[in-house]
Scaffold this motif. Structure first.
Motif, PDB file in Angstrom:
ATOM      1  N   MET A  51       0.839  -1.208   0.000  1.00 28.96           N
ATOM      2  CA  MET A  51       0.000   0.000   0.000  1.00 28.96           C
ATOM      3  C   MET A  51       0.871   1.253   0.000  1.00 28.96           C
ATOM      4  N   ALA A  52       1.892   1.277   0.837  1.00 32.65           N
ATOM      5  CA  ALA A  52       2.777   2.439   0.923  1.00 32.65           C
ATOM      6  C   ALA A  52       3.504   2.671  -0.403  1.00 32.65           C
ATOM      7  N   GLY A  53       3.945   1.592  -1.032  1.00 29.04           N
ATOM      8  CA  GLY A  53       4.605   1.708  -2.327  1.00 29.04           C
ATOM      9  C   GLY A  53       3.686   2.255  -3.398  1.00 29.04           C
ATOM     10  N   ALA A  54       2.430   1.831  -3.389  1.00 28.14           N
ATOM     11  CA  ALA A  54       1.454   2.342  -4.354  1.00 28.14           C
ATOM     12  C   ALA A  54       1.237   3.840  -4.150  1.00 28.14           C
ATOM     13  N   VAL A  55       1.188   4.270  -2.895  1.00 31.84           N
ATOM     14  CA  VAL A  55       1.056   5.703  -2.599  1.00 31.84           C
ATOM     15  C   VAL A  55       2.282   6.454  -3.125  1.00 31.84           C
ATOM     16  N   GLY A  56       3.466   5.902  -2.893  1.00 32.19           N
ATOM     17  CA  GLY A  56       4.692   6.536  -3.372  1.00 32.19           C
ATOM     18  C   GLY A  56       4.725   6.663  -4.883  1.00 32.19           C
ATOM     19  N   ILE A 122       6.774   5.210   6.014  1.00 34.42           N
ATOM     20  CA  ILE A 122       7.024   6.480   5.340  1.00 34.42           C
ATOM     21  C   ILE A 122       8.250   6.375   4.431  1.00 34.42           C
ATOM     22  N   ALA A 123       9.265   5.654   4.888  1.00 33.68           N
ATOM     23  CA  ALA A 123      10.439   5.429   4.042  1.00 33.68           C
ATOM     24  C   ALA A 123      10.049   4.649   2.789  1.00 33.68           C
ATOM     25  N   THR A 124       9.134   3.703   2.924  1.00 33.54           N
ATOM     26  CA  THR A 124       8.665   2.934   1.759  1.00 33.54           C
ATOM     27  C   THR A 124       7.964   3.846   0.765  1.00 33.54           C
ATOM     28  N   VAL A 125       7.134   4.764   1.249  1.00 33.12           N
ATOM     29  CA  VAL A 125       6.472   5.728   0.366  1.00 33.12           C
ATOM     30  C   VAL A 125       7.526   6.539  -0.385  1.00 33.12           C
ATOM     31  N   ALA A 126       8.522   7.047   0.348  1.00 33.72           N
ATOM     32  CA  ALA A 126       9.562   7.875  -0.271  1.00 33.72           C
ATOM     33  C   ALA A 126      10.390   7.082  -1.281  1.00 33.72           C
ATOM     34  N   LEU A 127      10.749   5.863  -0.934  1.00 31.24           N
ATOM     35  CA  LEU A 127      11.547   5.038  -1.854  1.00 31.24           C
ATOM     36  C   LEU A 127      10.763   4.687  -3.111  1.00 31.24           C
ATOM     37  N   ALA A 128       9.486   4.383  -2.948  1.00 29.25           N
ATOM     38  CA  ALA A 128       8.662   4.069  -4.124  1.00 29.25           C
ATOM     39  C   ALA A 128       8.456   5.298  -4.992  1.00 29.25           C
ATOM     40  N   ALA A 129       8.419   6.486  -4.371  1.00 25.23           N
ATOM     41  CA  ALA A 129       8.315   7.719  -5.146  1.00 25.23           C
ATOM     42  C   ALA A 129       9.600   7.968  -5.922  1.00 25.23           C
ATOM     43  N   ARG A 130      10.721   7.600  -5.340  1.00 23.83           N
ATOM     44  CA  ARG A 130      12.017   7.831  -5.972  1.00 23.83           C
ATOM     45  C   ARG A 130      12.292   6.855  -7.116  1.00 23.83           C
ATOM     46  N   TYR A 131      12.004   5.590  -6.877  1.00 22.94           N
ATOM     47  CA  TYR A 131      12.335   4.561  -7.860  1.00 22.94           C
ATOM     48  C   TYR A 131      11.086   4.122  -8.603  1.00 22.94           C
ATOM     49  N   ASP A 132      11.220   3.911  -9.878  1.00 25.91           N
ATOM     50  CA  ASP A 132      10.116   3.388 -10.675  1.00 25.91           C
ATOM     51  C   ASP A 132      10.225   1.861 -10.682  1.00 25.91           C
ATOM     52  N   VAL A 135       7.865  -3.284  -7.256  1.00 26.57           N
ATOM     53  CA  VAL A 135       8.145  -4.627  -6.747  1.00 26.57           C
ATOM     54  C   VAL A 135       9.500  -4.660  -6.042  1.00 26.57           C
ATOM     55  N   GLY A 136      10.504  -4.032  -6.628  1.00 24.59           N
ATOM     56  CA  GLY A 136      11.832  -3.998  -6.012  1.00 24.59           C
ATOM     57  C   GLY A 136      11.830  -3.276  -4.678  1.00 24.59           C
ATOM     58  N   VAL A 137      11.111  -2.163  -4.600  1.00 23.30           N
ATOM     59  CA  VAL A 137      11.034  -1.409  -3.350  1.00 23.30           C
ATOM     60  C   VAL A 137      10.295  -2.214  -2.288  1.00 23.30           C
ATOM     61  N   VAL A 138       9.126  -2.757  -2.632  1.00 25.97           N
ATOM     62  CA  VAL A 138       8.342  -3.516  -1.647  1.00 25.97           C
ATOM     63  C   VAL A 138       9.090  -4.775  -1.212  1.00 25.97           C
ATOM     64  N   ALA A 139       9.725  -5.459  -2.154  1.00 26.14           N
ATOM     65  CA  ALA A 139      10.512  -6.644  -1.789  1.00 26.14           C
ATOM     66  C   ALA A 139      11.683  -6.248  -0.889  1.00 26.14           C
ATOM     67  N   GLY A 140      12.340  -5.147  -1.209  1.00 22.96           N
ATOM     68  CA  GLY A 140      13.471  -4.696  -0.404  1.00 22.96           C
ATOM     69  C   GLY A 140      13.059  -4.243   0.983  1.00 22.96           C
ATOM     70  N   THR A 141      11.996  -3.452   1.075  1.00 23.79           N
ATOM     71  CA  THR A 141      11.562  -2.989   2.391  1.00 23.79           C
ATOM     72  C   THR A 141      11.049  -4.150   3.236  1.00 23.79           C
ATOM     73  N   THR A 142      10.404  -5.098   2.596  1.00 23.82           N
ATOM     74  CA  THR A 142       9.928  -6.280   3.333  1.00 23.82           C
ATOM     75  C   THR A 142      11.109  -7.103   3.828  1.00 23.82           C
ATOM     76  N   LEU A 143      12.108  -7.309   2.980  1.00 24.64           N
ATOM     77  CA  LEU A 143      13.303  -8.030   3.418  1.00 24.64           C
ATOM     78  C   LEU A 143      13.987  -7.291   4.566  1.00 24.64           C
ATOM     79  N   GLY A 144      14.078  -5.970   4.466  1.00 30.58           N
ATOM     80  CA  GLY A 144      14.669  -5.180   5.541  1.00 30.58           C
ATOM     81  C   GLY A 144      13.921  -5.357   6.854  1.00 30.58           C
ATOM     82  N   MET A 145      12.593  -5.373   6.796  1.00 27.09           N
ATOM     83  CA  MET A 145      11.787  -5.601   8.003  1.00 27.09           C
ATOM     84  C   MET A 145      12.066  -6.986   8.570  1.00 27.09           C
TER      85      MET A 145
END
Length: 191
Positions: A51-56, A122-132, A135-145
């Motif tokens: 959800m956060a990535g979609a917002v980003g 919030i970091a996930t939102v920002a990262l998804a806004a930065r990178y197009d 999937v990579g952002v959500v997979a990365g943030t999930t792995l980080g968690m």
């Protein structure tokens, strides 16, 4: 690949000592069933960060590159300051839900709700806004968690005694600050 690696590192560091990591400690201490707790954390994180990535991604589509760069830079600087404020787990997240939902369900609900508006969301939102690369952002943030929370579930207090949280928070704040300054200066391939 860059989005995945940056997202993993930022969230793994940002999660250290965070309220959701404290929640993972509490769940492990209360239930002593690590597998359903870890699976619950995974499901809650995937849902929340998707959800956060979609917002980003939506934010990035509506603002120009200059405004996006300034927003990201200031967001990362704010995250650096926020990292210096210690979190406390909210025991209310667990009250009244254990008997009806079981360990897995309690973990999913408590973790999902605790992650709402949290630093890593919030970091996930920002990262998804930065990178197009949603999937990579959500997979990365999930792995980080998971990198931050699975040891919390299995090792509990031993980890917090071995690693000073003030040091972890300081290093995390410095990394967020560097990312913020790089974004504001439009330096490097990250921004």
């Amino acid at each position: 690949m860059e989005a995945f690696l940056i997202s993993t590192g930022v969230v793994a560091l940002g999660e250290m000592g965070d309220k959701t990591q404290l929640l993972a400690f509490m769940l492990a201490a209360r239930f002593k069933k690590p597998v359903p707790i870890v699976l619950g954390i995974l499901v809650a994180t995937l849902a929340n960060h998707a959800m956060a990535g979609a917002v980003g991604n939506a934010v990035a589509a509506f603002v120009g590159p200059t405004l996006l760069r300034w927003g990201l830079g200031l967001s990362f600087l704010a995250m650096a300051a926020w990292m210096l404020i210690p979190d406390q787990a909210d025991d209310e997240a667990l009250d009244g839900k254990v008997s009806r939902l079981g360990v897995f369900g309690t973990t999913v609900v408590a973790f999902f709700l605790a992650e709402m508006g949290d630093k890593t969301q919030i970091a996930t939102v920002a990262l998804a806004a930065r990178y197009d690369a949603l999937v990579g952002v959500v997979a990365g943030t999930t792995l980080g968690m998971m990198l931050a929370n699975v040891p919390a579930v299995y090792l509990g207090d031993r980890v917090t005694r071995a690693v000073p949280m003030k040091l972890v928070h300081g290093v995390s704040a410095a990394i967020f600050a560097v990312l913020g300054v790089l974004a504001l200066l439009n330096v490097g391939s990250l921004f």
